[in-house]
Design a protein around this motif. Sequence first.
Motif, PDB file in Angstrom:
ATOM      1  N   VAL A 104       1.089  -1.866  -0.112  1.00 48.74           N
ATOM      2  CA  VAL A 104      -0.121   0.406   0.221  1.00 48.74           C
ATOM      3  C   VAL A 104       1.137   1.223   0.369  1.00 48.74           C
ATOM      4  CG1 VAL A 104      -1.675   1.031   1.583  1.00 48.74           C
ATOM      5  CG2 VAL A 104      -1.628  -1.210   0.513  1.00 48.74           C
ATOM      6  N   LEU A 119      -2.435   7.629   1.043  1.00 51.89           N
ATOM      7  CA  LEU A 119      -2.302   6.794   1.852  1.00 51.89           C
ATOM      8  C   LEU A 119      -1.709   7.094   2.898  1.00 51.89           C
ATOM      9  CD1 LEU A 119      -4.533   4.009   0.016  1.00 51.89           C
ATOM     10  CD2 LEU A 119      -5.390   6.278   1.126  1.00 51.89           C
ATOM     11  N   TYR A 126      -6.122   2.655   6.152  1.00 55.72           N
ATOM     12  CA  TYR A 126      -4.722   3.287   4.804  1.00 55.72           C
ATOM     13  C   TYR A 126      -6.467   4.796   4.981  1.00 55.72           C
ATOM     14  CZ  TYR A 126      -1.789  -0.174   5.301  1.00 55.72           C
ATOM     15  OH  TYR A 126      -1.341  -1.391   6.723  1.00 55.72           O
ATOM     16  N   CYS A 151      -9.310   1.728   2.446  1.00 62.81           N
ATOM     17  CA  CYS A 151      -8.845   0.126   2.930  1.00 62.81           C
ATOM     18  C   CYS A 151      -8.166   0.188   4.125  1.00 62.81           C
ATOM     19  CB  CYS A 151      -8.073  -0.105   1.621  1.00 62.81           C
ATOM     20  SG  CYS A 151      -6.046   0.491   0.869  1.00 62.81           S
ATOM     21  N   PHE A 159     -12.340  -2.457   1.685  1.00 58.76           N
ATOM     22  CA  PHE A 159     -12.367  -1.585   1.293  1.00 58.76           C
ATOM     23  C   PHE A 159     -13.589  -0.347   1.303  1.00 58.76           C
ATOM     24  CE2 PHE A 159      -9.486  -3.874  -1.727  1.00 58.76           C
ATOM     25  CZ  PHE A 159      -8.334  -2.693  -1.589  1.00 58.76           C
ATOM     26  N   ALA A 179     -13.335   4.414  -1.820  1.00 53.80           N
ATOM     27  CA  ALA A 179     -12.607   2.947  -3.296  1.00 53.80           C
ATOM     28  C   ALA A 179     -13.557   3.022  -4.350  1.00 53.80           C
ATOM     29  CB  ALA A 179     -12.153   1.769  -2.410  1.00 53.80           C
ATOM     30  N   ILE A 231      -2.756  -6.171  -5.406  1.00 52.43           N
ATOM     31  CA  ILE A 231      -2.843  -6.253  -4.446  1.00 52.43           C
ATOM     32  C   ILE A 231      -2.545  -4.411  -4.777  1.00 52.43           C
ATOM     33  CG2 ILE A 231      -2.587  -4.856  -1.893  1.00 52.43           C
ATOM     34  CD1 ILE A 231      -2.395  -7.849  -1.380  1.00 52.43           C
ATOM     35  N   VAL A 238      -5.164  -0.885  -4.903  1.00 52.86           N
ATOM     36  CA  VAL A 238      -5.378   0.225  -3.811  1.00 52.86           C
ATOM     37  C   VAL A 238      -5.003   1.373  -5.108  1.00 52.86           C
ATOM     38  CG1 VAL A 238      -3.533   0.768  -2.538  1.00 52.86           C
ATOM     39  CG2 VAL A 238      -3.757  -1.335  -1.740  1.00 52.86           C
ATOM     40  N   LYS A 239      -4.639   1.509  -6.716  1.00 51.42           N
ATOM     41  CA  LYS A 239      -4.098   2.477  -7.140  1.00 51.42           C
ATOM     42  C   LYS A 239      -5.255   2.540  -7.707  1.00 51.42           C
ATOM     43  CE  LYS A 239       0.738   1.285  -8.693  1.00 51.42           C
ATOM     44  NZ  LYS A 239       1.747   0.473  -9.515  1.00 51.42           N
TER      45      LYS A 239
END
Length: 150
Positions: free
Chosen positions: A69, A76, A87, A95, A112, A116, A141, A145-146
């Motif tokens: 992350v 984040l 985060y 998340c 999430f 998100a 992951i 996250v992106k």
Amino acid sequence: MGNTDAGTHSGFTAEERAAMKDHAQELKTEARRRSHADKAAEAERDVLAKIAEMRDPDRVMAERVHAVVAAAAPELAPKLWYGMPAYALDGKIVCFFQSAEKFKARYATLGFSDLAKLDEGAMWAAGFALSEVTPEVETRIAALVKQAVG
């Protein structure tokens, strides 16, 4: 909250009550911190300390999730959320990692929030079971996250 077979209210589980107590303490701690830089540094230390307290395999997975992350979405900010590593973007959780042991679950979870940006049509996943964090899982992951922070 659950019901018994007789239909009476049984209340929160011990794990749920503990998570709520953790969250109340997190809010008090955050309010006492001075500057934004102090808050950010101390929040990350809190997350790393919470991860260090976990038992394997949760600890190993949480360490990898934290690293992925941080690399994939440095915007984040790590913080504790109900006793779990989470985060946030602008103070709002995007998340989180939930250890299997905390809620006596079969697997850890990467979850999430509704912030998100994972939308895919009319239905999409907002939580992912983790039994191991392999290089392939790390890649997934990072992509999630992106996408989540858009």
